[in-house]
Scaffold this motif. Structure first.
Motif, mmCIF file in Angstrom:
data_model
loop_
_atom_site.group_PDB
_atom_site.id
_atom_site.type_symbol
_atom_site.label_atom_id
_atom_site.label_comp_id
_atom_site.label_asym_id
_atom_site.label_seq_id
_atom_site.Cartn_x
_atom_site.Cartn_y
_atom_site.Cartn_z
ATOM 1 N N MET A 21 0.830 -1.199 0.000
ATOM 2 C CA MET A 21 0.000 0.000 0.000
ATOM 3 C C MET A 21 0.865 1.250 0.000
ATOM 4 O O MET A 21 1.797 1.357 0.792
ATOM 5 C CB MET A 21 -0.918 0.032 1.210
ATOM 6 C CG MET A 21 -1.879 1.193 1.151
ATOM 7 S SD MET A 21 -3.120 1.082 2.415
ATOM 8 C CE MET A 21 -3.210 2.794 2.886
ATOM 9 N N ILE A 22 0.544 2.173 -0.924
ATOM 10 C CA ILE A 22 1.301 3.425 -0.965
ATOM 11 C C ILE A 22 0.485 4.607 -0.480
ATOM 12 O O ILE A 22 1.039 5.643 -0.161
ATOM 13 C CB ILE A 22 1.870 3.717 -2.364
ATOM 14 C CG1 ILE A 22 0.758 3.979 -3.365
ATOM 15 C CG2 ILE A 22 2.773 2.602 -2.824
ATOM 16 C CD1 ILE A 22 1.246 4.679 -4.598
ATOM 17 N N PRO A 37 -0.199 9.839 0.908
ATOM 18 C CA PRO A 37 0.716 8.698 0.996
ATOM 19 C C PRO A 37 0.665 8.014 2.354
ATOM 20 O O PRO A 37 0.405 8.650 3.377
ATOM 21 C CB PRO A 37 2.088 9.321 0.756
ATOM 22 C CG PRO A 37 1.943 10.740 1.138
ATOM 23 C CD PRO A 37 0.515 11.112 0.868
ATOM 24 N N SER A 38 0.935 6.736 2.337
ATOM 25 C CA SER A 38 1.068 5.958 3.564
ATOM 26 C C SER A 38 2.315 6.420 4.307
ATOM 27 O O SER A 38 3.334 6.738 3.685
ATOM 28 C CB SER A 38 1.195 4.475 3.201
ATOM 29 O OG SER A 38 1.562 3.718 4.316
ATOM 30 N N SER A 39 2.257 6.455 5.611
ATOM 31 C CA SER A 39 3.415 6.891 6.398
ATOM 32 C C SER A 39 4.603 5.949 6.240
ATOM 33 O O SER A 39 5.740 6.340 6.462
ATOM 34 C CB SER A 39 3.030 7.012 7.870
ATOM 35 O OG SER A 39 2.600 5.760 8.364
ATOM 36 N N SER A 40 4.351 4.722 5.823
ATOM 37 C CA SER A 40 5.428 3.746 5.657
ATOM 38 C C SER A 40 5.926 3.639 4.212
ATOM 39 O O SER A 40 6.681 2.735 3.889
ATOM 40 C CB SER A 40 4.952 2.373 6.135
ATOM 41 O OG SER A 40 3.865 1.936 5.340
ATOM 42 N N ASP A 42 7.985 3.689 1.084
ATOM 43 C CA ASP A 42 9.422 3.649 0.836
ATOM 44 C C ASP A 42 9.853 4.814 -0.064
ATOM 45 O O ASP A 42 9.157 5.167 -1.013
ATOM 46 C CB ASP A 42 9.757 2.312 0.167
ATOM 47 C CG ASP A 42 11.228 2.120 -0.028
ATOM 48 O OD1 ASP A 42 11.694 2.341 -1.161
ATOM 49 O OD2 ASP A 42 11.910 1.760 0.949
ATOM 50 N N GLN A 43 11.000 5.393 0.237
ATOM 51 C CA GLN A 43 11.514 6.536 -0.527
ATOM 52 C C GLN A 43 11.736 6.186 -1.996
ATOM 53 O O GLN A 43 11.525 7.020 -2.874
ATOM 54 C CB GLN A 43 12.814 7.062 0.099
ATOM 55 C CG GLN A 43 13.309 8.344 -0.541
ATOM 56 C CD GLN A 43 12.311 9.502 -0.407
ATOM 57 O OE1 GLN A 43 11.697 9.685 0.636
ATOM 58 N NE2 GLN A 43 12.149 10.272 -1.455
ATOM 59 N N GLY A 50 7.594 10.309 -8.576
ATOM 60 C CA GLY A 50 7.825 11.747 -8.663
ATOM 61 C C GLY A 50 7.352 12.490 -7.434
ATOM 62 O O GLY A 50 7.178 13.703 -7.453
ATOM 63 N N TRP A 51 7.141 11.774 -6.335
ATOM 64 C CA TRP A 51 6.664 12.359 -5.087
ATOM 65 C C TRP A 51 7.860 12.700 -4.212
ATOM 66 O O TRP A 51 8.030 12.168 -3.122
ATOM 67 C CB TRP A 51 5.756 11.397 -4.351
ATOM 68 C CG TRP A 51 4.481 11.051 -5.055
ATOM 69 C CD1 TRP A 51 4.023 11.523 -6.238
ATOM 70 C CD2 TRP A 51 3.493 10.132 -4.598
ATOM 71 N NE1 TRP A 51 2.814 10.965 -6.555
ATOM 72 C CE2 TRP A 51 2.462 10.101 -5.564
ATOM 73 C CE3 TRP A 51 3.375 9.339 -3.480
ATOM 74 C CZ2 TRP A 51 1.332 9.307 -5.417
ATOM 75 C CZ3 TRP A 51 2.252 8.541 -3.343
ATOM 76 C CH2 TRP A 51 1.233 8.532 -4.300
#
Length: 80
Positions: A21-22, A37-40, A42-43, A50-51
């Motif tokens: 889940m993003i 965005p989900s707090s978890s 991934d970068q 593009g976020w």
């Protein structure tokens, strides 16, 4: 190609092709969805989408990144 985003897509979870889940769709504007965005998240996924701007509450998701829109979820393309 999946159908266009519709107002009914608000609140749906957005998932990577692998099922991670993003975030959640907050709003629809034209051919794009606005996703919280989900707090978890991934970068590396943020970068592919593009976020990269820090501190944003909502990010734009292009329809071209979407593989499938189901009744419950939005699934992204595999190559993201």
């Amino acid at each position: 190609m999946p159908r266009d985003f519709m107002a009914e897509d608000r609140g749906k979870n957005v998932l990577t092709a692998d099922g991670d889940m993003i975030g959640t769709i907050e709003n629809i504007e034209g051919s794009n969805a606005h996703v919280t965005p989900s707090s978890s998240l991934d970068q590396s996924v943020r970068t592919k989408l593009g976020w990269t701007t820090e501190g944003e509450d909502v990010y734009e998701l292009s329809h071209s990144a979407v593989a499938q829109i189901s009744d419950e979820e939005v699934h992204l393309e595999q190559n993201l």
